[in-house]
Design a protein around this motif. Structure first.
Motif, PDB file in Angstrom:
ATOM      1  N   SER A   1     -27.002  26.478 -69.268  1.00  0.00           N
ATOM      2  CA  SER A   1     -26.051  27.076 -70.203  1.00  0.00           C
ATOM      3  C   SER A   1     -25.854  28.546 -69.872  1.00  0.00           C
ATOM      4  CB  SER A   1     -26.568  26.961 -71.633  1.00  0.00           C
ATOM      5  OG  SER A   1     -26.676  25.620 -72.003  1.00  0.00           O
ATOM      6  N   LEU A   2     -24.641  29.041 -70.137  1.00  0.00           N
ATOM      7  CA  LEU A   2     -24.370  30.457 -69.927  1.00  0.00           C
ATOM      8  C   LEU A   2     -25.035  31.267 -71.038  1.00  0.00           C
ATOM      9  CD1 LEU A   2     -20.590  30.276 -68.980  1.00  0.00           C
ATOM     10  CD2 LEU A   2     -22.558  30.332 -67.462  1.00  0.00           C
ATOM     11  N   THR A   3     -25.508  32.474 -70.702  1.00  0.00           N
ATOM     12  CA  THR A   3     -26.227  33.288 -71.690  1.00  0.00           C
ATOM     13  C   THR A   3     -25.595  34.654 -71.920  1.00  0.00           C
ATOM     14  OG1 THR A   3     -27.710  34.068 -69.945  1.00  0.00           O
ATOM     15  CG2 THR A   3     -28.435  32.164 -71.231  1.00  0.00           C
ATOM     16  N   GLU A   4     -24.803  35.174 -70.934  1.00  0.00           N
ATOM     17  CA  GLU A   4     -24.220  36.511 -71.065  1.00  0.00           C
ATOM     18  C   GLU A   4     -22.706  36.457 -71.059  1.00  0.00           C
ATOM     19  OE1 GLU A   4     -25.408  39.458 -68.290  1.00  0.00           O
ATOM     20  OE2 GLU A   4     -27.475  39.515 -68.987  1.00  0.00           O
ATOM     21  N   CYS A   5     -22.085  37.230 -71.954  1.00  0.00           N
ATOM     22  CA  CYS A   5     -20.629  37.349 -72.015  1.00  0.00           C
ATOM     23  C   CYS A   5     -20.155  38.147 -70.799  1.00  0.00           C
ATOM     24  CB  CYS A   5     -20.218  38.050 -73.309  1.00  0.00           C
ATOM     25  SG  CYS A   5     -18.438  38.283 -73.481  1.00  0.00           S
ATOM     26  N   ASP A   6     -19.090  37.675 -70.163  1.00  0.00           N
ATOM     27  CA  ASP A   6     -18.586  38.376 -68.982  1.00  0.00           C
ATOM     28  C   ASP A   6     -17.769  39.616 -69.347  1.00  0.00           C
ATOM     29  OD1 ASP A   6     -16.539  36.908 -70.071  1.00  0.00           O
ATOM     30  OD2 ASP A   6     -15.744  36.178 -68.166  1.00  0.00           O
TER      31      ASP A   6
ATOM     32  N   TYR B   1     -17.324  22.794 -71.885  1.00  0.00           N
ATOM     33  CA  TYR B   1     -18.118  23.390 -72.954  1.00  0.00           C
ATOM     34  C   TYR B   1     -17.416  24.631 -73.484  1.00  0.00           C
ATOM     35  CZ  TYR B   1     -21.882  20.375 -71.329  1.00  0.00           C
ATOM     36  OH  TYR B   1     -22.626  19.285 -70.979  1.00  0.00           O
ATOM     37  N   SER B   2     -17.553  24.859 -74.790  1.00  0.00           N
ATOM     38  CA  SER B   2     -16.990  26.047 -75.438  1.00  0.00           C
ATOM     39  C   SER B   2     -18.116  27.025 -75.731  1.00  0.00           C
ATOM     40  CB  SER B   2     -16.293  25.668 -76.743  1.00  0.00           C
ATOM     41  OG  SER B   2     -15.222  24.807 -76.497  1.00  0.00           O
ATOM     42  N   TYR B   3     -17.857  28.293 -75.441  1.00  0.00           N
ATOM     43  CA  TYR B   3     -18.819  29.358 -75.697  1.00  0.00           C
ATOM     44  C   TYR B   3     -18.163  30.431 -76.549  1.00  0.00           C
ATOM     45  CZ  TYR B   3     -21.966  27.529 -72.082  1.00  0.00           C
ATOM     46  OH  TYR B   3     -22.814  26.753 -71.351  1.00  0.00           O
TER      47      TYR B   3
ATOM     48  N   CYS C   1     -18.926  40.332 -79.362  1.00  0.00           N
ATOM     49  CA  CYS C   1     -17.506  40.699 -79.396  1.00  0.00           C
ATOM     50  C   CYS C   1     -16.590  39.551 -79.843  1.00  0.00           C
ATOM     51  CB  CYS C   1     -17.056  41.195 -78.015  1.00  0.00           C
ATOM     52  SG  CYS C   1     -17.005  39.922 -76.746  1.00  0.00           S
ATOM     53  N   ASP C   2     -17.139  38.418 -80.221  1.00  0.00           N
ATOM     54  CA  ASP C   2     -16.387  37.235 -80.679  1.00  0.00           C
ATOM     55  C   ASP C   2     -15.415  36.684 -79.631  1.00  0.00           C
ATOM     56  OD1 ASP C   2     -17.664  37.119 -83.140  1.00  0.00           O
ATOM     57  OD2 ASP C   2     -16.208  38.474 -84.071  1.00  0.00           O
ATOM     58  N   HIS C   3     -15.656  36.983 -78.352  1.00  0.00           N
ATOM     59  CA  HIS C   3     -14.845  36.421 -77.271  1.00  0.00           C
ATOM     60  C   HIS C   3     -15.179  34.932 -77.137  1.00  0.00           C
ATOM     61  CE1 HIS C   3     -12.885  35.915 -73.417  1.00  0.00           C
ATOM     62  NE2 HIS C   3     -14.033  35.552 -72.865  1.00  0.00           N
ATOM     63  N   GLN C   4     -14.152  34.078 -77.142  1.00  0.00           N
ATOM     64  CA  GLN C   4     -14.354  32.639 -77.021  1.00  0.00           C
ATOM     65  C   GLN C   4     -13.659  32.121 -75.771  1.00  0.00           C
ATOM     66  OE1 GLN C   4     -13.140  30.650 -80.588  1.00  0.00           O
ATOM     67  NE2 GLN C   4     -14.805  31.502 -81.797  1.00  0.00           N
ATOM     68  N   PHE C   5     -14.321  31.176 -75.075  1.00  0.00           N
ATOM     69  CA  PHE C   5     -13.732  30.590 -73.880  1.00  0.00           C
ATOM     70  C   PHE C   5     -14.342  29.220 -73.632  1.00  0.00           C
ATOM     71  CE2 PHE C   5     -17.402  33.012 -72.587  1.00  0.00           C
ATOM     72  CZ  PHE C   5     -18.027  32.235 -71.620  1.00  0.00           C
ATOM     73  N   ASP C   6     -13.656  28.441 -72.802  1.00  0.00           N
ATOM     74  CA  ASP C   6     -14.112  27.118 -72.398  1.00  0.00           C
ATOM     75  C   ASP C   6     -14.407  27.146 -70.908  1.00  0.00           C
ATOM     76  OD1 ASP C   6     -13.617  26.168 -74.963  1.00  0.00           O
ATOM     77  OD2 ASP C   6     -11.609  25.457 -74.455  1.00  0.00           O
TER      78      ASP C   6
ATOM     79  N   ARG D   1     -23.292  31.939 -77.276  1.00  0.00           N
ATOM     80  CA  ARG D   1     -23.785  30.721 -77.936  1.00  0.00           C
ATOM     81  C   ARG D   1     -22.796  29.603 -77.665  1.00  0.00           C
ATOM     82  NH1 ARG D   1     -21.064  29.416 -82.588  1.00  0.00           N
ATOM     83  NH2 ARG D   1     -19.678  31.035 -83.356  1.00  0.00           N
ATOM     84  N   LYS D   2     -23.312  28.376 -77.588  1.00  0.00           N
ATOM     85  CA  LYS D   2     -22.441  27.218 -77.396  1.00  0.00           C
ATOM     86  C   LYS D   2     -21.786  26.863 -78.718  1.00  0.00           C
ATOM     87  CE  LYS D   2     -23.895  24.356 -73.629  1.00  0.00           C
ATOM     88  NZ  LYS D   2     -24.650  23.211 -73.161  1.00  0.00           N
ATOM     89  N   VAL D   3     -20.513  26.500 -78.642  1.00  0.00           N
ATOM     90  CA  VAL D   3     -19.769  26.080 -79.829  1.00  0.00           C
ATOM     91  C   VAL D   3     -19.616  24.565 -79.743  1.00  0.00           C
ATOM     92  CG1 VAL D   3     -17.597  26.263 -81.093  1.00  0.00           C
ATOM     93  CG2 VAL D   3     -18.518  28.252 -79.904  1.00  0.00           C
ATOM     94  N   PHE D   4     -20.073  23.876 -80.777  1.00  0.00           N
ATOM     95  CA  PHE D   4     -19.980  22.419 -80.805  1.00  0.00           C
ATOM     96  C   PHE D   4     -18.796  22.010 -81.664  1.00  0.00           C
ATOM     97  CE2 PHE D   4     -24.412  23.316 -79.861  1.00  0.00           C
ATOM     98  CZ  PHE D   4     -24.580  22.549 -78.723  1.00  0.00           C
ATOM     99  N   ASN D   5     -17.902  21.245 -81.058  1.00  0.00           N
ATOM    100  CA  ASN D   5     -16.695  20.783 -81.735  1.00  0.00           C
ATOM    101  C   ASN D   5     -16.829  19.310 -82.086  1.00  0.00           C
ATOM    102  OD1 ASN D   5     -15.349  23.290 -81.413  1.00  0.00           O
ATOM    103  ND2 ASN D   5     -14.944  22.763 -79.281  1.00  0.00           N
TER     104      ASN D   5
END
Length: 96
Positions: free
Chosen positions: A25-30, A4-6, A11-16, A37-41
Motif C-alpha cells: 500500500s502507498l503511505t506518502e502523498c506525492d 485502489y482509492s487513496y 491535504c485531503d488530496h484524493q486519487f485512484d 489512507r486507503k478509501v474503501f468504497n
C-alpha cells in the motif's frame, strides 16, 4: 488488476491507482508528503435476479409421496368398500 482509492490525511488530496494484489500500500502523498489512507468504497458489482445463490437451483423438499396420498384416500372410504377392495401396492421409497 484492481484499482485502489487513496486520500491524504494532511491535504485531503484524493486519487485512484491501479495496483497488483501483491503490491504494498502507498503511505506518502506525492503532493505534500503527508500520510495516505486507503478509501474503501462500495462493491462495484451487484447480483440481481435468480440463479446466483446456492438455494436457487434446488428442488422443493415439500412434495408428497404417492404412499401418503393413497393411505389418505383409503381412510376416507366406507367400511364395506374396504373389505372388498384389494390393498394398494406400496410405492418404492426414494432416498436422496
Amino acid at each position: 488488476m484492481p484499482t485502489y482509492s487513496y486520500a491524504c490525511t494532511a491535504c485531503d488530496h484524493q486519487f485512484d491507482i491501479v495496483q497488483s494484489f501483491t503490491d504494498d500500500s502507498l503511505t506518502e502523498c506525492d503532493q505534500c508528503d503527508g500520510k495516505l489512507r486507503k478509501v474503501f468504497n462500495s462493491v462495484g458489482i451487484v447480483f440481481k435476479g435468480s440463479g446466483f445463490y446456492r438455494n436457487d437451483s434446488r428442488a422443493a423438499t415439500t412434495s408428497t409421496s404417492p404412499a401418503t396420498s393413497t393411505s389418505a384416500a383409503a381412510s376416507t372410504t366406507s367400511s364395506s368398500e374396504k373389505s372388498s377392495s384389494t390393498p394398494a401396492p406400496k410405492a418404492p421409497s426414494s432416498t436422496k
